[in-house]
Scaffold this active site. Structure first.
Site, mmCIF file in Angstrom:
data_model
loop_
_atom_site.group_PDB
_atom_site.id
_atom_site.type_symbol
_atom_site.label_atom_id
_atom_site.label_comp_id
_atom_site.label_asym_id
_atom_site.label_seq_id
_atom_site.Cartn_x
_atom_site.Cartn_y
_atom_site.Cartn_z
ATOM 1 N N ASN B 153 0.801 -1.221 0.000
ATOM 2 C CA ASN B 153 0.000 0.000 0.000
ATOM 3 C C ASN B 153 0.833 1.270 0.000
ATOM 4 O O ASN B 153 0.362 2.327 -0.401
ATOM 5 C CB ASN B 153 -0.946 0.006 1.201
ATOM 6 N N CYS B 327 -3.830 4.993 7.524
ATOM 7 C CA CYS B 327 -3.997 4.569 8.909
ATOM 8 C C CYS B 327 -2.907 5.166 9.786
ATOM 9 O O CYS B 327 -3.095 5.384 10.978
ATOM 10 C CB CYS B 327 -3.936 3.042 9.015
#
Lengths: 403, 386
Positions: B153, B327
């Protein structure tokens, strides 16, 4: 048969409220990850934080006490596993879980999983014939060995028979021994006054789709000083108690539904109680042998639960459905094998007596016409269900889920 | 605004919203209810499951709907490790790569901290790749699960999943891959990949947040994480989010149909964008693999800046991007992924990730490249001694 079925199963799920649908569609058309620092992320974050405040206000909690989850089941799992692990890690002697015998499967199965895998010991708190948890049994367990208890979990109101539990007294008794208390308030929230702060609870589960919000969203209200081991690990969202990208649209819709429910709680409660009492009276007139289960007065406003002697609940459900009236037997079936409700058995019913169970639950779209439709369809459906009989015949229908 | 943070989240597609709409409104039933309203909801859920299975090349019964990628990763890592260990008590170790998403890493750490497992980390090379031979060396008869992500990611590096899965199979170790970022860009045929479990997330694909899928091969043992009503064949309890499942299935189908064309088109644009940035921003370096990378991800370090200040400058200039994982946004710590590729802490803190939506236009990227040049120059000028 009416074109639109008459829906008397609002405890299973209830249609989304206009306010919630508006919030949901508004946010589904916008982008942004609430954890991102840029403009669209900050906007999504504001949506989530506004929703957190609204939900907290509706539940009598502080915004920092709201942990968003994927629903009531996840909230129950998080509370029970999380409290158990945190308490046991702090003190290895604390392995006992005091749990009412009539919990929803989300609590029940989690407790049993901890028994099987993590060395927990479940202590099932009995209920009386009306489904109220025995405070004496709780007191006795607390006095017999509070130092070995990890947590107490008792639902606010039962999903099958609707009995509302003495939550304040349970909390008072447990807190006198320093034991944290969780309550599954999935059915109670939005239906009867639920105030997290006033209740003194350490953790409380609520769900979106039972109050006019969407499916797939819920929350655990968690006291600020309560320590909890997470179930879902990762990005560290929600005080590091529940990881996963925050679902801003569902969260906004959940909060809108909660606000709506809180604002109209008193009048809607009166309205549903009046309808429900009419339903109960009507059922008793139509089928005098039907027995109302649960507490006669301390029960959820939209809940009417009966046992109908001499028939299978499944058959009655099927025949009512054919007549365009949708209800539930009220007992969850996980294995695909119909079995009598653990709630009714805990209330002292025999297996045979528990099998004729039928739950009718009202909600925000319910009308007098719905009740009349049931009362019109019931005598014939019951007569045919009785003809189909009970013993030995393999049911064509599985028992319906309660969530 | 040029939105180049599609790896964080993507907007819900119009077709997806239209597919979901009936189930958000009139068709509101609980699939576990056995009356007509419930049966209709159950039928919609069945169709969505079959639809997802067709895309993944698996059986419908191998598709578990979850609340998202994080839950899918947690269920795979904890669920498979616990079930495998229950069958074979020697297997109390999990092997994960050094560049996993936090959902996998933190799940493995939880297994270690609370449930008595140990965790081995297979390192990556400077491009972020796991060597199948090195993975094999870590696998033994004490391993309950191996998890290596399909595509990273933060740096976009694509792993040789089929080879890694084959290595795991040779050691009789169940293999899970987090395909959250790969979905829509890389083939998802689970048979060709040879994986036992694979996580997907809806909101990276144009479905709403709060939807995800875990594929689990039929004979792979799995201990549930969320217990209760026994939905999803007992693997994941909780009232099924029918609208979410229908939306997920629609988004996956649309993404998969467009993938062959979009992946090639965007990969070409990405390569051009990377070339321009490397050529025009002095001292810039590409993170991740030049070749084996997602068509949609261009990631850099810009020494002599801080990633955060470049992001702010770019946002002012109308370009939305991120330093890496959403996140971890706001964290002062350098990225574990970049450190694992051998970057020093100081350089790692200058990371900027551009991740492209499938519909990204060439002009947008030309414009963005120019603004990156200006933004880095502006930040460096501010930091230079007067």
């Amino acid at each position: 048969m009416p074109i639109e079925p008459v829906y008397l199963d609002h405890a299973a799920t209830t249609p989304i409220s206009p306010a919630a649908l508006a919030a949901m569609t508004r946010e589904l058309s916008r982008n942004g990850n609430p954890s991102s620092l840029h403009g669209s992320g900050r906007r999504a974050r504001r949506v989530v934080e506004d929703a957190r405040e609204a939900l907290a206000a509706a539940a009598g909690a502080h915004p920092s006490e709201v942990i968003f989850t994927s629903g009531g089941t996840e909230s129950d799992n998080l509370a029970v596993k999380g409290l158990f692990w945190a308490r046991r890690d702090a003190d290895p002697r604390r392995t006992r879980i005091l749990c009412s015998a009539i919990e929803h499967h989300a609590v029940l199965d989690t407790v049993e999983w901890l028994e099987k895998h993590e060395g927990a010991e479940a202590v099932w708190l009995p209920v009386d014939a009306e489904g109220t948890v025995s405070l004496e049994a709780l007191q006795a367990e607390l006095e017999a060995g509070a130092e070995t208890i990890a947590l107490v979990t008792v639902m606010w109101a039962n999903n099958e028979v609707g009995t509302v539990q003495p939550v304040a007294e349970i909390v008072q008794a447990a807190h006198a021994h320093g034991i944290p208390v969780h309550s599954d308030a999935v059915q109670a929230f939005g239906a009867v006054p639920v105030d997290f702060a006033a209740s003194g609870l350490d953790a409380m589960s609520v769900s979106g789709h039972k109050i006019g919000g969407p499916v797939g969203i819920g929350a655990l209200l968690l006291g600020r000083s309560v320590r909890l081991t997470p179930v879902l690990h990762g990005g560290g969202q929600e005080r590091d108690v529940r990881s996963g990208t925050l679902a801003a649209p569902a969260i906004a819709a959940f909060a809108a539904a909660a606000e709506d429910a809180a604002a109209h709680l008193a009048e809607e409660r009166n309205r549903l109680e009046t309808l429900r009492d009419r339903l109960v009276d009507g059922v008793r007139k139509a089928v005098p042998e039907a027995v109302l289960r649960g507490h006669p007065t301390r029960r959820l406003p939209g809940n009417a639960h009966f046992t109908f002697p001499g028939c299978e609940g499944d058959s009655l459900l099927f025949l009512l459905d054919l007549a365009g009236v949708e209800s539930s037997t009220g007992s969850a079936c996980t294995a695909g094998v119909p079995r009598p409700s653990h709630v009714l058995l805990a209330m002292g019913l025999s297996e045979a007596g528990a099998r004729g169970a039928q739950r009718f639950t009202l909600g925000h779209t319910s009308t007098e016409a719905d009740v009349e439709a049931l009362l019109a369809a019931l005598p014939n459906a019951y007569a045919r269900a009785k003809q189909a009989g009970m013993a030995g015949h393999a049911s064509r229908i599985q028992t319906a889920g309660t969530r | 605004m040029i939105y180049l943070d599609a790896a964080a989240t993507t907007p819900v597609r119009r077709e997806v919203l239209e597919a979901m709409w009936p189930y958000l409104t009139g068709e509101f039933g609980n699939p576990s209810s056995h009356h007509e309203t419930g049966e209709r909801a159950a039928a919609a859920l069945r169709a969505a499951r079959a639809d997802v299975a067709a895309t993944l090349g698996c059986r419908p019964s191998e598709v578990i709907f979850t609340s998202g990628g994080t839950e899918a990763d947690n269920l795979a890592v904890q669920g498979i490790a616990l079930a495998r260990a229950a069958r074979d008590p020697r297997r109390r170790r999990v092997v994960i790569s050094a560049v996993e998403h936090a959902a996998v890493t933190a799940s493995a750490e939880f297994l270690a901290r609370v449930l008595g497992f140990t965790v081995s980390r297979v390192p990556v090379d400077s491009q972020g790749r796991v060597d199948p031979a090195e993975l094999s060396g870590l696998l033994d008869d004490d391993v309950a699960l191996c998890s290596v992500m399909y595509a990273n990611n933060e740096i976009g590096t694509v792993q040789a999943v089929a080879e890694l899965a084959a290595a795991a199979r040779a050691s009789d170790v169940p293999f899970h891959t987090d395909a959250v970022q790969a979905a829509g860009w890389l083939p998802l045929d689970v048979a060709a990949l040879g994986v036992d479990a694979m996580s997907l997330s809806g909101h990276k694909l144009g479905a709403p947040k709060g939807t995800g899928v875990l594929y689990v091969r039929s004979r792979t043992p799995l201990e549930p994480l969320i217990h209760g009503g026994g939905q999803e064949r007992g693997a994941r309890s909780g009232t099924e989010n029918v609208a979410g499942a229908v939306g997920f299935a629609a988004a996956l189908r649309l993404a998969e149909a467009a993938r062959p064309v979009q992946a090639a088109r965007v990969a070409a644009l990405r390569s051009r964008f990377i070339d321009r940035v490397l050529a025009e921003v002095p001292g810039s370096l590409l993170t991740g693999a030049p070749e084996e990378r997602l068509p949609s991800v261009a990631s850099f370090c810009f020494p002599g800046t801080s990633g955060e200040s470049v992001l702010l400058e770019l946002e002012r200039a109308g370009v939305t991007c991120s330093s890496g994982s959403a996140c971890a946004a706001g964290s002062d710590e350098p990225s574990e992924v970049l450190l694992a590729t051998g970057l020093d802490r100081e350089t790692a803190q200058t990371a900027v990730r551009f991740s492209f939506p499938a519909a990204v236009a060439e002009e947008e990227l030309e414009e963005a490249a120019e603004r990156v040049r200006q933004a880095v120059a502006a930040v460096r000028a501010l930091r230079a001694p007067a």
